[in-house]
Design an enzyme around this catalytic site. Structure first.
Site, PDB file in Angstrom:
ATOM      1  N   TYR A   1       0.854  -1.188   0.000  1.00 31.52           N
ATOM      2  CA  TYR A   1       0.000   0.000   0.000  1.00 31.52           C
ATOM      3  C   TYR A   1       0.884   1.229   0.000  1.00 31.52           C
ATOM      4  CZ  TYR A   1      -3.422   3.479   1.707  1.00 31.52           C
ATOM      5  OH  TYR A   1      -4.243   4.579   1.857  1.00 31.52           O
TER       6      TYR A   1
ATOM      7  N   LYS B   1       4.324   8.531   9.102  1.00 28.36           N
ATOM      8  CA  LYS B   1       4.085   7.866  10.387  1.00 28.36           C
ATOM      9  C   LYS B   1       5.080   8.308  11.486  1.00 28.36           C
ATOM     10  CE  LYS B   1       1.000   4.513   8.533  1.00 28.36           C
ATOM     11  NZ  LYS B   1       0.964   3.851   7.256  1.00 28.36           N
TER      12      LYS B   1
ATOM     13  N   ASP C   1       9.111   2.758  -0.258  1.00 27.41           N
ATOM     14  CA  ASP C   1       8.074   3.362   0.583  1.00 27.41           C
ATOM     15  C   ASP C   1       8.316   2.881   2.008  1.00 27.41           C
ATOM     16  OD1 ASP C   1       5.908   4.193   1.985  1.00 27.41           O
ATOM     17  OD2 ASP C   1       4.410   3.537   0.508  1.00 27.41           O
TER      18      ASP C   1
HETATM   19  C1  LIG Z   1       0.333   4.371   5.947  1.00 27.30           C
HETATM   20  C2  LIG Z   1       1.066   4.172   4.685  1.00 27.30           C
HETATM   21  C3  LIG Z   1       0.939   5.063   3.609  1.00 27.30           C
HETATM   22  C4  LIG Z   1      -0.059   6.174   3.603  1.00 27.30           C
HETATM   23  O1  LIG Z   1       0.202   7.124   4.591  1.00 27.30           O
HETATM   24  P1  LIG Z   1      -0.988   8.107   5.047  1.00 27.30           P
HETATM   25  O2  LIG Z   1      -0.314   9.045   5.991  1.00 27.30           O
HETATM   26  O3  LIG Z   1      -2.016   7.226   5.692  1.00 27.30           O
HETATM   27  O4  LIG Z   1      -1.510   8.769   3.836  1.00 27.30           O
HETATM   28  C5  LIG Z   1       1.740   4.870   2.498  1.00 27.30           C
HETATM   29  N1  LIG Z   1       2.610   3.860   2.451  1.00 27.30           N
HETATM   30  C6  LIG Z   1       2.761   2.978   3.453  1.00 27.30           C
HETATM   31  C7  LIG Z   1       3.762   1.880   3.344  1.00 27.30           C
HETATM   32  C8  LIG Z   1       1.979   3.094   4.594  1.00 27.30           C
HETATM   33  O5  LIG Z   1       2.098   2.189   5.566  1.00 27.30           O
END
Ligand SMILES: *Cc1c(COP(=O)(O)O)cnc(C)c1O
Length: 437
Positions: free
Chosen positions: A152, A275, A247
């Protein structure tokens, strides 16, 4: 029912908020039951609207690595608050934060702050397309991107894609409202399949602008990449002139101080963060090679902007968190507690006669109702979801809040001391016995 404030709030919420929540996983759709409305949090705990206390293993889905309402974080934010909320002009604090990120993550030579992981991943992708296009194709532009099923990267249109009908065909939208024309440029491959990656580059290598990956996947429960998978990816991106974007929104400052890239010893071209770097406030970032980052406006032709980017209160929170995680032995202690949790639960689950196992990296963990730790998306989908759902509720009843889905990772904070972990394992022992019929 009448005395259940969670239920009352959920019914009320559904009148004005679609599904009663501002982000879908909060609605408990996967596990069933009533979402808990949280009223306050402290250390490893939060309390719901009925005043019931839970040991929190989602940590706001990752950010709360030092525990809730850490006094040093709160103090830093209070000091920032009194100096103003937002200026729309640069500040010294955001320069400090950029310097700190560049120092801690060696592949990041320059970085830009944004407000969410979604925004950071979307911007990194645009930058990768812009930079790869300018560099290799004389402005013609490469536009294909590669992602992996089960990863994601936030909810930008290009990334809400599921695999196409045939192997190595381009993807289809995984959400309504996303035009097929957009997802046609995204190739969705299997995680941990280096051969497929080789085949994809052989077929489309000159059109691929970017490969984006979670170097340790945390959005299909926890699935570690094999070193071979990531090293193959690095080699192919270099060979074909594509941008490798890690990511690390979830894994950055979570699995280790230098992120997953420090564990695997791989230098991506771009890294996406979020995060933990906000510590619970909206801060995210993307950064990497200076020559790539310099394609961003105002220097280059890739546009990206944000009214609240580098917000001073959010940056104060993030910086206070980044200071705390650099304390001597922070990750050793965090890993030790996460491992203690996963090992304790595994022993208890097996003792109850269940096919159960777990995995942990730094302060992140996965638990699986399966005989072995899954290494692919298909294996994750094969785990026993019904058993997980019953376990989730048995734990919730006992005051332990796990991720409300079998397909999400869990998070431990520095405030989860051995006593808290042992209390969790004791609850798990009872919960396993309850569901082991
Ligand atoms: C949480 C997450 C996102 C999205 O971040 P948001 O702050 O919720 O938009 C993108 N990539 C990864 C790997 C994530 O865990």
């Amino acid at each position: 029912m009448s005395g259940d404030r969670n239920q009352q709030l959920f019914e009320r919420a559904q009148q004005t908020i679609p599904g009663g929540v501002n982000s879908p996983v909060r609605a408990f759709r996967s596990v069933g039951g009533t979402p808990r409305f949280i009223s306050r949090a402290q250390g490893p705990y939060f309390w719901d609207a009925n005043g019931k206390r839970y040991i929190d293993y989602i940590g706001s889905w990752g950010p709360m690595i030092v525990g809730h309402t850490h006094p040093q974080v709160v103090a830093a934010m209070q000091a920032a608050l009194e100096r103003g909320l937002s200026y729309g002009a640069p500040t010294e604090a955001e320069v400090e934060m950029a310097e700190e990120i560049v120092r801690l993550v060696p592949s990041i030579e320059q970085v830009r702050l944004v407000s969410s992981g979604t925004e950071a991943a979307m911007s990194a992708l645009r930058l990768a397309r812009g930079a790869a296009g300018f560099k290799e194709n004389g402005g013609k532009g490469r536009c294909k991107i590669v992602k992996f099923e089960g990863c994601y990267h936030g909810h930008a249109d290009s990334l809400l894609v599921k695999a196409g009908s045939g192997l190595l065909t381009f993807g289809n939208p995984s959400s309504a409202g996303v035009p097929a024309e957009i997802t046609q440029h995204t190739l969705v491959l299997d995680y941990n399949d280096p051969q497929q990656l080789e085949d994809a580059f052989k077929a489309h290598g000159d059109d691929i602008a970017c490969v984006m990956v979670e170097p340790i996947a945390g959005n299909m429960n926890l699935v570690r990449a094999t070193p071979e998978f990531l090293h193959t990816m690095r080699r192919l991106c270099t060979q074909y002139g594509a941008i490798l974007a890690f990511d690390e929104v979830m894994t950055g400052f979570r699995v280790a101080l230098g992120g997953a890239q420090s564990i695997y010893g791989i230098r991506p071209d771009l890294t996406v963060l979020g995060k933990v770097i906000g510590g619970g406030m909206p801060v995210a970032a993307f950064g990497g090679r200076k020559d790539v980052m310099q394609h961003l406006a105002p220097l280059g032709g890739v546009y990206q902007a944000g009214t609240l980017s580098g917000n001073p209160i959010a940056v104060a929170c993030g910086m206070a968190t980044l200071r705390l995680i650099q304390q001597e032995g922070f990750y050793d202690r965090l890993s030790a507690q996460t491992t203690r949790l996963v090992d304790g639960m595994t022993v208890a689950g097996r003792a109850a006669g269940l096919a159960f196992c777990g995995d942990a990296v730094g302060g992140m963990f996965g638990i699986y109702f399966a005989p072995q730790v899954p290494g692919t998306y298909a294996q994750i989908m094969d785990t026993d979801k019904n058993r997980f759902n019953r376990f989730f509720h048995a734990m919730l009843d006992r005051g332990v809040y796990l991720a409300p889905s079998a397909y999400e990772a869990g998070f431990v904070s520095a405030a989860h001391d051995p006593a808290v972990v042992d209390a969790t394992v004791a609850a798990a022992r009872e919960a396993f016995a309850q569901i082991a019929d």
